[in-house]
Enzyme design. Structure first.
Site, short mmCIF file in Angstrom:
data_model
loop_
_atom_site.label_atom_id
_atom_site.label_comp_id
_atom_site.label_asym_id
_atom_site.label_seq_id
_atom_site.Cartn_x
_atom_site.Cartn_y
_atom_site.Cartn_z
CG PHE A 9 37.20 5.26 -9.64
CD1 PHE A 9 36.73 4.64 -10.27
CD2 PHE A 9 38.64 5.53 -10.64
CE1 PHE A 9 36.10 4.18 -11.52
CE2 PHE A 9 38.09 4.99 -12.39
CZ PHE A 9 36.91 4.49 -12.35
CB VAL A 12 36.00 -3.37 -5.76
CG1 VAL A 12 34.60 -3.79 -5.37
CG2 VAL A 12 36.95 -4.46 -4.94
NE ARG A 44 43.19 7.28 -5.90
CZ ARG A 44 42.97 5.56 -6.54
NH1 ARG A 44 44.29 4.73 -6.43
NH2 ARG A 44 42.29 4.82 -5.45
CG ASP A 196 39.79 -10.44 4.57
OD1 ASP A 196 39.33 -9.53 4.43
OD2 ASP A 196 39.47 -11.73 3.78
CE LYS A 200 36.74 -11.20 3.38
NZ LYS A 200 37.64 -12.25 1.94
N GLY A 297 39.37 -10.58 -6.09
CA GLY A 297 39.48 -10.06 -6.99
C GLY A 297 38.32 -8.54 -8.19
#
Ligand code: HSE
Length: 398
Positions: A9, A12, A44, A196, A200, A297
């Site tokens: 959580f 994303v 959490r 990263d 990809k 984002g």
């Protein structure tokens, strides 16, 4: 009613809950069925979140609940994300993910497990954030042989390089801003060192070839050594410096690497700025196609995660052909030494520098950019050892 569980959580995960909630009526109308976010797994508690009643801390609650048929893994990192994914697939639950580390490292095995259990393992959000690229490559380009893929695959580094080029921003200030905006990985080394992007590009190369390379085995250079002078020299040659993930099929061999490259203004990737990503695919029937959009984002990435959830639900009774990958072996790899392109060499003096084929020279802040004709990696190595510490850096040109 379809019950969904979210693993993670964070940026994303919370975005995915938001998309599933905000667009619930629209998505349910399109699907013709209702869904429910039954659980959200996180270490959490989120007492102030509207989803606080779904938070659980024990993965087994999800695994052992037969009502949960779709699980979205957005935890990041290999473990326990891989272990949880494997357990869910083996328990007959479809899994969708934004986790490129898990897909690029364990994709062969997880696709095979999904196939064996008649469930789906989907990862649209693992490359290009919100850009539809995985499904179009699997479906819409399936009549093509893919020749080359060149991609700006990391929003954080593209944001940093754009700030350096357009605002003379320091590397550190631009990175902090990218982190504040939620673009960066928890450990920014994965972004700035090109790790990263390497994950990809091996995923995209696997879609093209069916062979998954080990992302740790491909040549990977990040952006930490790029200076403002390099950026200005690139501009004086009508190029922008971009971190490019590159893959090429050479006969039946595969080549993939990640490095900062000078992208000429004539190439549309040169104009992809900020957090945006762009993926240029050269395919033998359609020619060149470009996928473009927000590469990182919260809501863009969540949009792609939810697209996979919708795909799973919409096709729950269909006989969808599963994805099958093999692990690439050394025999599948092309010789990187034979890769040829133009170069920009950066020297701290031109005294005693050998004439380079086709060279044009520009100066900026006491360093010299030398743009050459095409040469192979092997030729570059020879020049590098002949020039000693006069040579500061070498860039490939796309
Ligand atoms: N850190 C990644 C990026 C997130 O900046 O592109 C999206 O994969």
């Amino acid at each position: 009613m379809i019950n969904i569980a979210l693993l993670g959580f964070g940026v994303v995960g919370s975005g995915t809950a938001e998309v599933l909630t905000e667009n619930k009526a629209l998505i349910e109308a399109r699907l013709g069925c209702e869904y429910n976010i039954k659980y959200i797994l996180d270490l959490r508690d989120f007492p102030n979140s509207p989803f606080c009643d779904r938070i659980v801390h024990d993965f087994n609650t999800i695994l052992n609940d037969p009502e949960v048929s779709v699980v979205a893994e957005m935890m990041g990192g290999s473990h326990p994300a891989y272990d949880f994914t494997k357990a869910c697939l083996e328990a007959g639950k479809s899994v969708v993910t934004s986790n490129k580390e898990v897909v690029s490292t364990f994709g062969v095995e997880l696709c095979a497990i999904a196939k064996a259990h008649g469930v789906r393992y989907l990862f649209e959000a693992s490359v290009g954030g919100g850009i539809p690229v995985i499904r179009p490559m699997i479906n819409d380009l399936s009549s093509n042989k893919i020749n080359k893929i060149s991609g700006i695959l990391n929003g954080t580094t593209n944001f940093i390089l754009t700030s350096m080029r357009d605002a003379d921003a320091s590397f550190d200030a631009a990175l902090k801003e990218a982190q504040r905006l939620g673009y960066a990985e928890a450990n920014p080394s994965a972004d700035v060192d090109g790790i990263d992007a390497a994950r990809k590009i091996v995923i995209l190369a696997a879609l093209a070839s069916g062979k998954l390379l080990d992302p740790k085995s491909i040549s990977t250079t990040g952006i930490t050594k790029i200076t403002l002078e390099d950026s200005k020299l690139a501009q004086s040659f009508n190029c922008s410096i971009k971190l490019i993930g590159y893959a090429e099929t050479m006969g039946d061999k595969l080549l993939a690497f990640v490095s900062p490259r000078l992208v000429p203004m004539s190439n549309p990737l040169s104009r992809i700025d900020g957090v945006f990503n762009g993926i240029l695919v050269d395919a033998n029937m359609v020619g060149e196609v470009m996928f473009y959009g927000p590469g990182a984002g919260k809501l863009p990435t969540a949009s792609a995660v939810v697209a996979d959830i919708i795909d799973v639900i919409a096709n729950r009774d269909a006989d969808v052909k599963p994805l099958v990958w093999e692990s690439a072996t050394d025999a599948d790899l092309a010789d990187m030494g034979e890769y040829s392109c133009r170069r920009m060499f950066v020297f701290n003096t031109m005294d005693g520098v050998p004439m380079l084929r086709g060279a044009q020279v520009k100066e900026c802040g006491g360093v010299f950019g030398v743009m050459t004709d095409e040469m192979t990696e092997k030729e570059v190595e020879k020049i590098t050892s002949a020039c000693g510490n006069k040579l500061v850096s070498v860039y490939r040109v796309l």
